[in-house]
Design a protein around this motif. Structure first.
Motif, PDB file in Angstrom:
ATOM      1  N   UNK A  22       0.781  -1.246  -0.055  1.00 14.20           N
ATOM      2  CA  UNK A  22       0.228  -0.063   0.098  1.00 14.20           C
ATOM      3  C   UNK A  22       0.706   1.290   0.131  1.00 14.20           C
ATOM      4  N   UNK A  23       2.015   1.186   0.869  1.00 11.46           N
ATOM      5  CA  UNK A  23       3.001   2.395   0.657  1.00 11.46           C
ATOM      6  C   UNK A  23       3.389   2.581  -0.735  1.00 11.46           C
ATOM      7  N   UNK A  24       3.765   1.756  -1.297  1.00  9.08           N
ATOM      8  CA  UNK A  24       4.340   1.880  -2.863  1.00  9.08           C
ATOM      9  C   UNK A  24       3.100   2.522  -3.607  1.00  9.08           C
TER      10      UNK A  24
ATOM     11  N   UNK B 108      -9.014  -5.468  -8.959  1.00  9.96           N
ATOM     12  CA  UNK B 108      -9.239  -6.381  -7.813  1.00  9.96           C
ATOM     13  C   UNK B 108      -8.634  -5.643  -6.526  1.00  9.96           C
ATOM     14  N   UNK B 109      -7.322  -5.295  -6.598  1.00 16.14           N
ATOM     15  CA  UNK B 109      -6.812  -4.802  -5.280  1.00 16.14           C
ATOM     16  C   UNK B 109      -7.328  -3.398  -4.936  1.00 16.14           C
ATOM     17  N   UNK B 110      -8.269  -2.793  -5.568  1.00 22.32           N
ATOM     18  CA  UNK B 110      -8.732  -1.623  -4.987  1.00 22.32           C
ATOM     19  C   UNK B 110     -10.199  -1.899  -3.835  1.00 22.32           C
ATOM     20  N   UNK B 111     -10.187  -3.293  -3.804  1.00 22.55           N
ATOM     21  CA  UNK B 111     -11.078  -3.619  -2.741  1.00 22.55           C
ATOM     22  C   UNK B 111     -10.322  -3.655  -1.553  1.00 22.55           C
ATOM     23  N   UNK B 112      -9.156  -3.557  -1.574  1.00 24.91           N
ATOM     24  CA  UNK B 112      -8.434  -3.694  -0.267  1.00 24.91           C
ATOM     25  C   UNK B 112      -8.751  -2.450   0.662  1.00 24.91           C
ATOM     26  N   UNK B 113      -9.008  -2.775   1.860  1.00 28.82           N
ATOM     27  CA  UNK B 113      -9.579  -1.788   2.964  1.00 28.82           C
ATOM     28  C   UNK B 113      -8.438  -0.806   3.137  1.00 28.82           C
TER      29      UNK B 113
ATOM     30  N   UNK C 296      -5.622  -0.020   1.402  1.00 27.10           N
ATOM     31  CA  UNK C 296      -5.380   0.941   0.299  1.00 27.10           C
ATOM     32  C   UNK C 296      -6.525   2.065   0.189  1.00 27.10           C
ATOM     33  N   UNK C 297      -7.768   1.656   0.355  1.00 22.94           N
ATOM     34  CA  UNK C 297      -8.918   2.476   0.410  1.00 22.94           C
ATOM     35  C   UNK C 297      -8.513   3.506   1.420  1.00 22.94           C
TER      36      UNK C 297
END
Ligand code: KG4
Ligand code: ZN
Length: 344
Positions: free
Chosen positions: A254-256, A278-283, A285-286
């Motif tokens: 998420x940092x990157x 798909x990765x935009x589901x990651x909380x 990251x959100x």
């Protein structure tokens, strides 16, 4: 205008029916059949099996989407299908099915770029799209930031030089012993650890990779993760330990992503960012992207983060509004960068 959209670029067979009254685009039905169970035992997608599964699933998925929308083929005005990028055999199944339907039912067909559809998916639920915006697409095969100035006007700002963010999640998950596709499982384990407001011990920190670069790279991080896990075998052996390690890995990925979005916003001066794939589901990251100061941030609904046909139909309707028509050349394109979509 009623559209039937089909998506088969990877391991999801999906169909959706949408209606456009000229002002508003409405979802009438959406069906997704996932092949996760089929590929789980191989630890990754087997392209040949995925293609055959699409062939079996397509008539069922399309029929149920039409039935759920309460429509017959005769009530459709337009068809759309994913042309690429994706697994060639999988794309061929969807494209040939759609071409057959188009000929049999005399319906125009628009071929859609899968990544371009992801890029517009955060606008499915909100009024827009309003240009310009920055798009971060983070999926199992792609990680890229585009400046979107208009439909068909995309400038690539950053792209991964090696693995995609989803791959980084999946490969790390595999190292931790989570079954395929492990990205969401690793994220769940990380969230479990973080739910108690705990922070991973500092000795587990991963190095910051490619600081100061505009592009993404995840292969160095993968090596660092391998070394970290080898150093902390005792943590890999317990559920609690795996949750803590998951939190460390998720935070590094998420940092990157967050730092590249911040750089892209500074570079372009654009104040809206739409995150998709798909990765935009990651909380995590959100949360992190939403905290970027002064930015308007959009995400798709969770079911529109993963591969789906609604985003294909949504983009096709916007393209149709702007004059896109069936040019009779809808072939599968396994490699098709978004910047090369212009004029399609
Ligand atoms: O967009 P998508 O459904 O398919 C591709 O076009 O690749 O993205 C799938 C990727 C997989 O790598 C999966 O592990 C990852 O998205 N993914 C997640 C999460 N949910 C799905 N990664 C991190 N956190 C999640 N919650
Ligand atoms: Zn995708």
């Amino acid at each position: 205008m009623r559209i039937l959209a089909i998506e088969t670029s990877c391991d999801e067979t999906a169909a959706a029916v949408l209606a456009d009254d000229g002002r508003r685009i409405q979802i009438l039905s959406e069906v997704v059949s996932s092949q996760n169970e089929l590929h789980e035992r191989y630890g990754g997608i087997v392209p040949e099996l995925a293609a055959r599964e699409h062939l079996t699933n397509l008539p069922i998925v399309v029929d149920s989407a039409l039935r759920a929308a309460g429509l017959d083929y005769g009530e459709l005005d337009l068809l759309a299908v994913t042309r690429g990028p994706g697994l060639h055999g999988c794309l061929l199944m969807g494209v040939n099915f759609a071409r057959g339907l188009s000929m049999a039912r005399k319906l125009p067909l628009l071929g859609i770029n899968h990544i371009e559809a992801h890029l517009f998916s955060p606008w499915i639920e909100v009024e827009g799209p309003s240009f310009p915006f920055l798009s971060l697409v983070v999926s199992g095969g792609h990680t890229e930031i585009h400046l979107v100035e208009d439909l068909n006007r995309y400038t690539l700002i950053a792209r991964t030089r090696d693995d995609a963010a989803g791959e980084a999640f999946d490969k790390s998950a595999n190292l931790l012993g989570f079954t395929y596709p492990g990205g969401a499982r690793l994220a769940n384990a990380a969230d479990k650890f973080l739910a108690g407001s705990r922070t991973p011990r500092s000795g587990l920190a991963l190095p910051k990779v490619m600081c100061g670069e505009r592009d993404f790279s995840f292969s160095g991080l993968k090596t660092a993760i391998q070394l970290l896990l080898a150093r902390h075998k005792e943590l890999c052996a317990t559920e609690e330990g795996r949750c803590e390690l998951s939190a460390v890995i998720q935070c590094a990925i998420v940092d990157i992503l967050e730092s590249r979005v911040r750089d892209a916003a500074t570079l372009t001066g654009v104040g809206t960012v739409a995150v998709a794939g798909g990765v935009s589901a990651n909380s995590a990251l959100r949360t992190r992207i939403s905290q970027l100061p002064g930015m308007r941030v959009l995400f798709p609904r969770p079911e529109h983060c993963m591969d789906n046909a609604t985003m294909i139909g949504f983009l096709a309707l916007h393209k149709y509004r702007r004059g896109a028509r069936d040019a009779g050349e809808c072939s599968a394109l396994s490699r098709w960068p978004v910047e090369q979509v212009h004029g399609q």
